[in-house]
Scaffold this motif. Structure first.
Motif, PDB file in Angstrom:
ATOM      1  N   GLU A 178       1.627  -3.949  -0.029  1.00 65.56           N
ATOM      2  CA  GLU A 178       1.302  -4.221   1.374  1.00 65.56           C
ATOM      3  C   GLU A 178       2.448  -3.914   2.341  1.00 65.56           C
ATOM      4  OE1 GLU A 178       1.362  -6.251   5.087  1.00 65.56           O
ATOM      5  OE2 GLU A 178       2.538  -6.945   3.329  1.00 65.56           O
ATOM      6  N   PRO A 179       3.750  -4.174   1.987  1.00 64.51           N
ATOM      7  CA  PRO A 179       4.835  -3.903   2.946  1.00 64.51           C
ATOM      8  C   PRO A 179       4.946  -2.441   3.371  1.00 64.51           C
ATOM      9  CG  PRO A 179       5.598  -5.415   1.258  1.00 64.51           C
ATOM     10  CD  PRO A 179       4.253  -4.931   0.811  1.00 64.51           C
ATOM     11  N   ILE A 180       4.399  -1.505   2.608  1.00 66.56           N
ATOM     12  CA  ILE A 180       4.555  -0.098   2.980  1.00 66.56           C
ATOM     13  C   ILE A 180       3.399   0.403   3.837  1.00 66.56           C
ATOM     14  CG2 ILE A 180       5.821   0.326   0.836  1.00 66.56           C
ATOM     15  CD1 ILE A 180       3.370   1.824  -0.187  1.00 66.56           C
ATOM     16  N   LYS A 181       2.460  -0.462   4.173  1.00 68.35           N
ATOM     17  CA  LYS A 181       1.238  -0.030   4.851  1.00 68.35           C
ATOM     18  C   LYS A 181       1.523   0.658   6.183  1.00 68.35           C
ATOM     19  CE  LYS A 181      -3.385  -1.620   6.120  1.00 68.35           C
ATOM     20  NZ  LYS A 181      -4.343  -2.755   6.090  1.00 68.35           N
ATOM     21  N   LYS A 202       5.737   7.524  -4.438  1.00 72.37           N
ATOM     22  CA  LYS A 202       5.499   7.238  -5.850  1.00 72.37           C
ATOM     23  C   LYS A 202       5.704   5.740  -6.048  1.00 72.37           C
ATOM     24  CE  LYS A 202       7.126  11.729  -7.582  1.00 72.37           C
ATOM     25  NZ  LYS A 202       8.044  12.407  -8.540  1.00 72.37           N
ATOM     26  N   ILE A 203       4.713   5.063  -6.615  1.00 69.96           N
ATOM     27  CA  ILE A 203       4.818   3.613  -6.704  1.00 69.96           C
ATOM     28  C   ILE A 203       3.990   3.085  -7.867  1.00 69.96           C
ATOM     29  CG2 ILE A 203       2.897   3.178  -5.114  1.00 69.96           C
ATOM     30  CD1 ILE A 203       4.658   0.863  -3.962  1.00 69.96           C
ATOM     31  N   THR A 204       4.506   2.050  -8.503  1.00 67.49           N
ATOM     32  CA  THR A 204       3.797   1.343  -9.577  1.00 67.49           C
ATOM     33  C   THR A 204       3.666  -0.120  -9.192  1.00 67.49           C
ATOM     34  OG1 THR A 204       4.645   2.819 -11.284  1.00 67.49           O
ATOM     35  CG2 THR A 204       3.836   0.676 -12.011  1.00 67.49           C
ATOM     36  N   SER A 205       2.444  -0.636  -9.245  1.00 68.84           N
ATOM     37  CA  SER A 205       2.202  -2.056  -8.979  1.00 68.84           C
ATOM     38  C   SER A 205       0.998  -2.484  -9.802  1.00 68.84           C
ATOM     39  CB  SER A 205       1.937  -2.305  -7.494  1.00 68.84           C
ATOM     40  OG  SER A 205       1.623  -3.675  -7.275  1.00 68.84           O
ATOM     41  N   ARG A 206       1.284  -3.042 -10.952  1.00 66.88           N
ATOM     42  CA  ARG A 206       0.184  -3.415 -11.850  1.00 66.88           C
ATOM     43  C   ARG A 206      -0.540  -4.674 -11.383  1.00 66.88           C
ATOM     44  NH1 ARG A 206       4.177  -1.328 -15.313  1.00 66.88           N
ATOM     45  NH2 ARG A 206       3.472   0.551 -16.421  1.00 66.88           N
ATOM     46  N   ASN A 207      -0.047  -5.274 -10.296  1.00 65.86           N
ATOM     47  CA  ASN A 207      -0.722  -6.451  -9.738  1.00 65.86           C
ATOM     48  C   ASN A 207      -1.597  -6.101  -8.539  1.00 65.86           C
ATOM     49  OD1 ASN A 207       0.554  -8.235 -11.576  1.00 65.86           O
ATOM     50  ND2 ASN A 207       2.405  -8.257 -10.292  1.00 65.86           N
ATOM     51  N   GLU A 208      -1.477  -4.868  -8.030  1.00 64.69           N
ATOM     52  CA  GLU A 208      -2.227  -4.476  -6.846  1.00 64.69           C
ATOM     53  C   GLU A 208      -3.651  -4.089  -7.226  1.00 64.69           C
ATOM     54  OE1 GLU A 208      -3.114  -4.623  -3.490  1.00 64.69           O
ATOM     55  OE2 GLU A 208      -0.947  -4.283  -3.301  1.00 64.69           O
ATOM     56  N   THR A 209      -4.620  -4.722  -6.557  1.00 61.44           N
ATOM     57  CA  THR A 209      -6.031  -4.524  -6.924  1.00 61.44           C
ATOM     58  C   THR A 209      -6.823  -3.776  -5.856  1.00 61.44           C
ATOM     59  OG1 THR A 209      -6.614  -6.681  -5.997  1.00 61.44           O
ATOM     60  CG2 THR A 209      -6.032  -6.603  -8.352  1.00 61.44           C
ATOM     61  N   THR A 210      -6.152  -3.303  -4.789  1.00 59.43           N
ATOM     62  CA  THR A 210      -6.868  -2.606  -3.730  1.00 59.43           C
ATOM     63  C   THR A 210      -6.046  -1.440  -3.210  1.00 59.43           C
ATOM     64  OG1 THR A 210      -7.817  -2.840  -1.513  1.00 59.43           O
ATOM     65  CG2 THR A 210      -5.922  -4.214  -2.032  1.00 59.43           C
ATOM     66  N   LEU A 211      -6.743  -0.448  -2.706  1.00 55.74           N
ATOM     67  CA  LEU A 211      -6.072   0.700  -2.096  1.00 55.74           C
ATOM     68  C   LEU A 211      -5.864   0.515  -0.597  1.00 55.74           C
ATOM     69  CD1 LEU A 211      -8.010   3.617  -3.860  1.00 55.74           C
ATOM     70  CD2 LEU A 211      -5.732   2.744  -4.417  1.00 55.74           C
ATOM     71  N   ASP A 212      -6.317  -0.604  -0.074  1.00 54.47           N
ATOM     72  CA  ASP A 212      -6.259  -0.826   1.366  1.00 54.47           C
ATOM     73  C   ASP A 212      -4.832  -0.917   1.899  1.00 54.47           C
ATOM     74  OD1 ASP A 212      -8.987  -0.830   1.371  1.00 54.47           O
ATOM     75  OD2 ASP A 212      -9.185  -3.026   1.344  1.00 54.47           O
ATOM     76  N   SER A 213      -3.870  -1.241   0.999  1.00 49.88           N
ATOM     77  CA  SER A 213      -2.484  -1.407   1.448  1.00 49.88           C
ATOM     78  C   SER A 213      -1.700  -0.101   1.476  1.00 49.88           C
ATOM     79  CB  SER A 213      -1.752  -2.407   0.541  1.00 49.88           C
ATOM     80  OG  SER A 213      -2.322  -3.698   0.662  1.00 49.88           O
TER      81      SER A 213
END
Length: 740
Positions: free
Chosen positions: A605-608, A617-628
């Motif tokens: 979310e902070p990069i939105k 390039k980013i890895t976030s295995r806890n992120e469940t949406t592309l909205d951010s």
């Protein structure tokens, strides 16, 4: 004429005109001859008078506004004679007044302007020159050198030339260029010549001949750039001494990067696109330019102006040049002022006269000796202290004995074996500006590099460094690279002595304290990878504002501390396995490149709002949406790995044309890669078709085989059928492919 001094007025009477000049400078030359330089009394007129008298004032060489006169004798009443009879085309000169110089004028005898850099030149004259001029040869050489300095000064060029000369036997009967080529190919001649130049500190060498001995040719010189090349290594030229007085300075100009004009048949892409002579058809042409290129309609002859081209000078009521950046740009004065200091500083007299055999006697290491012998196959002086070309040895050296002889080196790259001996010999190479040392073992101890105070670039790989604080002595250092090293940081409080440092590269180094660089003011790029950094909060106190930070493969947990560096353009944080909190990144609104791959941030979310991003390039295995994800306004490369709970990659595929459009605007290659493990394979299949169609690199690491018979866009046609029909399964009622 011996009474001429600064301020004297001279009346020149020719067949059809007369002109008054005022003496501005008199020069007592080394041979005893005397040169007088004067300019028109009427300062609105262009012209000059340059005369060199023999030491007994019985003969003279005169140049009046570009017309040369060689007079065999000078009358006692002020009239100048050739033999016993006054010629109608020769000048009658009368000293009409004497004005004693006051304190504001130059002294009566002027050597050189010591405030200007001086290009030191050696002339080698041959038998043809000695035969033609006899006892008058010295005065002729002094005349053309003083003329050159006048033309340079009158053009606004801020360097001068000095010259000495000696005899050498050589032939120019096969042409001037071939005579120089032959001199260079003859290893003995070249080494002898270079040895002479290095011993005396000359910056350039000119071979002198006569037109008769050169089949009527006047000059040849290499086209070069003293800023990017070592001037002394290529500045070997030749000219005929009995050609026009300006031939020497124009030949010199060629070695400094100047060409004749844009209209010349032999113009090339030289080092400076504005380094040309200039002129106007039928009106004028400057130094370097050729008469034939500026003949006007009806064979109207242009007037030669003895100045170098410059839009800031006046030539017959027109600018003498064209500003840089404009069509047919011509500003030779700007080029000469850019390169003059580099040419003048290209060579210094050496005092260490040890030769190659002396060096070989010292060397104890066979691999080092092989590298030295490979190095000497280049055109080099026999004096090893004069060697300045970059020295690189990729053989593993165990003993550096003898290296201290190479005191002229400016760039050195060596590979050392474990426990190499006599590394302290490096301390003698105080002229080094670039040093790259690689050891085969990190147990090799490093000498005190702080003694090499002229270093600008330093690379150290696989060393044990017990005194890193000695780097604080390197005030000129701009780039520092240390890799695979064992460093004792326990006694180091800061590294703020490296006041010029712009780039840091540390890799595989036991480094953790960013506070050591807090007082540096000029850092532009910082790369510290595979190290022990965990805390970024010291960045808040940094006085530098780098635009690139690379902290890949560290132990960073939070980006706290980066929020003050809003100037950042590129941030690399891949493989920080503990990194979860990237909240500080929301302040980095100027980021164009952001890489956090194989880190494990909690949320993206902070990069939105980072809309300037080009590469993400980013890895976030806890992120469940592309909205951010940030908007795709400028993005052309996206590589993401998200939670297993995410099942839909459709929005990413729909963004592919925008990625391509952005890539074209940046002249880059568009790329989309994602790892969304639960996304359906039919989406990947369609994305591959689109990628091939519109030219984007695509990859999907994994997918699930489901949903082919479903209707994603609700238009009544299954996903697979739409793919087979060439339609977009992600948009309803799409009768065309995505790219259209």
């Amino acid at each position: 004429m011996s009474q001429l001094q600064v301020g004297s007025e001279i009346l020149i009477e020719l067949t059809n005109q007369s002109e008054s000049f005022r003496v501005e400078q008199t020069i007592l030359n080394a041979s005893g001859s005397r040169t007088v330089i004067a300019k028109p009394v009427d300062t609105s007129l262009y012209g000059f008078y340059i005369a060199t008298f023999s030491d007994d004032y019985t003969s003279a060489l005169i140049n009046i506004d570009g017309v040369a006169y060689n007079l065999d004798s000078v009358g006692t009443e002020g009239d100048w004679y050739s033999g016993a009879k006054l010629s109608l085309v020769e000048p009658k000169v009368t000293v009409t007044s004497q004005v004693k110089p006051n304190k504001s004028r130059e002294p009566d005898i002027v050597e050189h302007n010591t405030g200007s850099p001086t290009i030191s030149i050696h002339f080698h004259y041959n038998d043809a020159v000695r035969s033609k001029y006899g006892l008058g040869m010295n005065a002729r050489i002094e005349h053309i050198v003083n003329s050159a300095n006048f033309f340079l000064a009158d053009s606004g060029v801020d360097f001068r030339v000095s010259a000495e000369w000696s005899y050498r036997r050589y032939s120019t009967s096969f042409g001037l260029k071939r005579s120089v080529d032959g001199y260079i190919r003859d290893d003995r001649s070249l080494r002898s010549g270079l040895n002479f130049m290095f011993r005396r500190g000359y910056d350039a060498m000119f071979l002198l001949t006569s037109k008769d001995a050169a089949n009527g040719e006047c000059s040849w010189a290499p086209l070069g750039d003293p800023v990017t090349e070592n001037y002394v290594d290529y500045a070997i030229s030749v000219f005929s001494i009995d050609c026009e007085d300006e031939t020497f300075v124009e030949t010199l100009g060629r070695t400094l990067g100047l060409q004749s004009s844009h209209y010349a048949y032999d113009s090339v892409n030289g080092p400076y696109p504005f380094g040309f002579g200039h002129g106007e058809k039928g009106k004028f042409y400057t130094l370097m330019a050729r008469f034939g290129d500026f003949v006007g309609e009806g064979n109207t002859s242009p007037k030669k102006i003895f100045r170098f081209s410059s839009p800031r000078l006046d030539c017959e009521g027109s600018p003498c040049g064209v500003p840089e950046g404009q069509t047919y740009a011509a500003d030779a004065v700007k080029v000469l002022n850019l390169v003059g200091h580099a040419a003048a500083d290209s060579n210094k007299p050496i005092t260490n006269l040890r030769r190659l055999p002396d060096l070989l006697d010292q060397i104890q290491d066979e691999q080092f000796e092989k590298c030295v012998m490979d190095y000497t196959f280049r055109y080099q002086s026999s004096y090893v202290a004069s060697w300045t070309d970059p020295f690189e040895c990729n053989r593993s050296i165990s003993d550096l004995r003898g290296l201290s002889f190479l005191t002229g080196l400016k760039s050195l790259k060596l590979t050392l074996s474990r426990g190499a001996k006599n590394t302290e010999e490096l301390a003698s190479l105080t002229q080094l500006e670039e040093l790259e040392l690689t050891s085969s073992s990190s147990s090799t101890e490093l000498f005190d590099v702080g003694q090499l105070v002229n270093l600008k670039r330093l690379t150290l790989v696989s060393f044990t460094i017990n005194n890193l604080s000695s780097l604080n002595q390197l005030k000129l250092l701009e780039e520092l690279t240390i890799g695979n090293a064992r460093i004792d940081f326990s006694e180091i409080l800061s590294l703020d002595g490296m006041v010029s440092l712009e780039s840091i590269i540390f890799y595989s180094v036991n480094f953790s304290d960013l506070g050591l660089f807090s007082k540096l003011k000029n850092l532009e790029s910082v790369m510290i990878t595979s190290s022990d950094i965990s805390d970024l909060t010291p960045l808040r106190s940094w006085e530098s504002n780098p635009t690139v930070i690379d902290f890949r493969s560290n132990d960073i947990e939070s980006l706290e501390g980066l929020e003050t560096h809003v100037q950042l353009d590129s941030l690399y944080l891949d493989f920080n396995r503990y990194l979860k909190d990237i909240d500080a990144s929301r302040h980095l609104v100027n980021l164009r490149i952001f890489e956090l791959y194989q880190s494990n941030v909690d949320t993206i979310e902070p990069i939105k709002e980072l809309t300037e991003l080009r590469r993400l390039k980013i890895t976030s295995r806890n992120e469940t949406t592309l909205d951010s994800l940030p908007q795709f306004t400028n993005l052309y490369l996206l590589n993401i790995e998200l939670s297993n709970e995410l099942t839909d990659a459709g929005p990413l595929i729909l963004a592919m044309p925008q990625l391509v459009e952005n890539a074209l605007a940046e002249n880059q290659q568009a790329e989309l890669k994602y790892e969304i493990y639960q996304s359906p394979c039919w989406q990947s299949d369609y994305a591959e078709l689109v990628a091939n169609d519109i030219g984007i690199i695509f990859d999907s690491a994994s997918c699930d085989e489901y949903g082919r018979d479903d209707d994603y866009d609700g238009d009544g046609v299954s996903n697979q059928d739409e793919i087979d029909l060439g339609r977009n399964p992600l948009l309803s009622d799409s009768g065309e492919q995505l790219k259209k």
